[in-house]
Design an enzyme around this catalytic site. Sequence first.
Site, short mmCIF file in Angstrom:
data_model
loop_
_atom_site.label_atom_id
_atom_site.label_comp_id
_atom_site.label_asym_id
_atom_site.label_seq_id
_atom_site.Cartn_x
_atom_site.Cartn_y
_atom_site.Cartn_z
N TYR A 70 0.84 -1.21 0.00
CA TYR A 70 0.00 0.00 0.00
C TYR A 70 0.88 1.26 0.00
O TYR A 70 0.75 2.12 -0.88
CB TYR A 70 -0.89 -0.03 1.23
CG TYR A 70 -1.87 1.13 1.34
CD1 TYR A 70 -2.99 1.20 0.51
CD2 TYR A 70 -1.69 2.13 2.29
CE1 TYR A 70 -3.90 2.24 0.63
CE2 TYR A 70 -2.60 3.18 2.41
CZ TYR A 70 -3.71 3.22 1.58
OH TYR A 70 -4.60 4.27 1.70
N GLU A 91 4.15 1.80 -0.61
CA GLU A 91 5.01 2.01 -1.77
C GLU A 91 4.19 2.15 -3.05
O GLU A 91 4.57 2.88 -3.97
CB GLU A 91 6.04 0.88 -1.92
CG GLU A 91 7.03 0.79 -0.76
CD GLU A 91 8.06 1.93 -0.72
OE1 GLU A 91 7.84 3.00 -1.32
OE2 GLU A 91 9.10 1.74 -0.06
N LYS A 147 1.32 3.63 -3.24
CA LYS A 147 0.84 5.01 -3.23
C LYS A 147 1.98 5.99 -3.53
O LYS A 147 1.78 7.03 -4.15
CB LYS A 147 0.21 5.35 -1.88
CG LYS A 147 -1.14 4.66 -1.65
CD LYS A 147 -2.24 5.37 -2.46
CE LYS A 147 -3.61 4.84 -2.12
NZ LYS A 147 -4.68 5.50 -2.88
N1 LIG Z 1 -10.27 6.53 4.61
C1 LIG Z 1 -9.09 6.96 4.91
O1 LIG Z 1 -8.85 7.26 6.08
C2 LIG Z 1 -8.03 7.15 3.87
C3 LIG Z 1 -6.78 7.65 4.28
C4 LIG Z 1 -5.80 7.81 3.32
C5 LIG Z 1 -6.04 7.57 1.99
N2 LIG Z 1 -7.26 7.09 1.61
C6 LIG Z 1 -7.43 6.81 0.19
O2 LIG Z 1 -8.71 7.20 -0.26
C7 LIG Z 1 -9.21 6.25 -1.20
C8 LIG Z 1 -10.58 5.75 -0.76
O3 LIG Z 1 -10.46 5.13 0.50
P1 LIG Z 1 -11.72 4.56 1.30
O4 LIG Z 1 -11.45 4.76 2.74
O5 LIG Z 1 -12.96 5.08 0.72
O6 LIG Z 1 -11.55 3.00 1.01
P2 LIG Z 1 -12.60 1.94 0.45
O7 LIG Z 1 -11.92 0.62 0.50
O8 LIG Z 1 -13.91 2.08 1.15
O9 LIG Z 1 -12.79 2.41 -1.04
C9 LIG Z 1 -11.98 2.03 -2.12
C10 LIG Z 1 -12.85 1.75 -3.30
O10 LIG Z 1 -12.04 1.38 -4.42
C11 LIG Z 1 -12.60 0.22 -5.04
N3 LIG Z 1 -11.51 -0.50 -5.71
C12 LIG Z 1 -10.48 -1.18 -5.15
N4 LIG Z 1 -9.68 -1.70 -6.10
C13 LIG Z 1 -10.23 -1.35 -7.30
C14 LIG Z 1 -9.87 -1.60 -8.64
N5 LIG Z 1 -8.79 -2.31 -8.96
N6 LIG Z 1 -10.67 -1.08 -9.61
C15 LIG Z 1 -11.77 -0.36 -9.31
N7 LIG Z 1 -12.15 -0.09 -8.05
C16 LIG Z 1 -11.38 -0.59 -7.05
C17 LIG Z 1 -13.23 -0.55 -3.91
O11 LIG Z 1 -14.19 -1.50 -4.33
C18 LIG Z 1 -13.82 0.57 -3.07
O12 LIG Z 1 -15.12 0.92 -3.51
C19 LIG Z 1 -8.17 5.15 -1.34
O13 LIG Z 1 -7.38 5.39 -2.47
C20 LIG Z 1 -7.35 5.31 -0.08
O14 LIG Z 1 -6.03 4.87 -0.28
C21 LIG Z 1 -8.25 6.87 2.52
#
Ligand SMILES: NC(=O)c1ccc[n+]([C@@H]2O[C@H](COP(=O)([O-])OP(=O)(O)OC[C@H]3O[C@@H](n4cnc5c(N)ncnc54)[C@H](O)[C@@H]3O)[C@@H](O)[C@H]2O)c1
Length: 312
Positions: free
Chosen positions: A144, A146, A148
């Site tokens: 995750y 690396e 990102k």
């Molecule tokens: N929630 C947090 O605190 C947080 C913190 C830092 C970064 N982020 C980033 O924000 C983004 C959303 O996070 P979240 O908390 O909503 O997570 P989440 O897991 O609820 O949402 C991720 C979404 O991406 C979809 N997905 C995963 N792989 C996929 C692929 N190969 N093709 C298409 N869709 C795919 C999943 O089905 C899901 O709907 C992510 O990129 C995450 O790294 C979130």
Amino acid sequence: MKKILVTGGAGFLGSHLCERLVDKGMEVLCVDNFYTGSKSNISGLIGRQNFELMRHDVTFPLYVEVDEIFNLACPASPVHYQYDPVQTTKTSVHGAINMLGLAKRLNAKILQASTSEVYGDPEIHPQPESYWGKVNPIGIRSCYDEGKRCAETLFFDYWRQHNLEIKVVRIFNTYGPRMHPNDGRVVSNFIVQALQGQDITIYGDGSQTRSFCYVDDLVEAMLRVMDTPKEFTGPVNIGNPTEFTMLELCEKILKKTASKSKVVFKPLPEDDPKQRRPDITIAQQALKWKPSVTLDDGLDLTVNYFKKILKL
Ligand SMILES: NC(=O)c1ccc[n+]([C@@H]2O[C@H](COP(=O)([O-])OP(=O)(O)OC[C@H]3O[C@@H](n4cnc5c(N)ncnc54)[C@H](O)[C@@H]3O)[C@@H](O)[C@H]2O)c1
């Protein structure tokens, strides 16, 4: 009307973002492979005239016509991203390549949902965007972290090499309704355990700190970042700088849920950062943004959500 693509739009953050964009009157295309997201997250949007849902995996190329792209697709919780680490890296890296390629073809603006995990286990506190981080490249979180970091590299190379309009947002811990109940993240873990009367697990001695941003504040910041002038690429930290220890968070949740759960302590997982707090000076200055929802108010809304989905 602007056409906006949200990858990962059926996930926790993506669904709130889609909702805000649809309410603003944008034409929204939500792309998701439902790896961690669900149709129930976007059930309120299905049937709205300016909302469209497409099942697609971002590790494969996508051919659509849009004006702006929010790239959120990627499992975000350790439980989910460590389940299939190779796929996690592919989603971050191939997903970024595919979405950047699409943005280049369309000359569209593109925003990357990066993460505070790019700072690893930081030696500097709070973390400013200028800090390069301390990340283990071969540990269990590396798929995750690396992935990102590489996605950020790709964004900045597309900006330098192709003059693409990019925005990179480094998101710190965000919580709120529609978090997955079994994703192992601390807020959802504590709330679900407290509501179900199970033992509350604290990893380590509970003195490690985190800062928690309510989802509405995060979405507001992402929208503001997308609207910044072309010169503003980020990276920009988005999060809530008010820090709490895990013990403090646990006490708040026990009180709000009137739970009799016992607190049990377990060893810290590998490479778990001891403290995390965003320096949000850039966001405050460039976006005129700061979080406005207190942890108490945000937790009340989140506890109510979990009571509803757990049918309590
Ligand atoms: N929630 C947090 O605190 C947080 C913190 C830092 C970064 N982020 C980033 O924000 C983004 C959303 O996070 P979240 O908390 O909503 O997570 P989440 O897991 O609820 O949402 C991720 C979404 O991406 C979809 N997905 C995963 N792989 C996929 C692929 N190969 N093709 C298409 N869709 C795919 C999943 O089905 C899901 O709907 C992510 O990129 C995450 O790294 C979130």
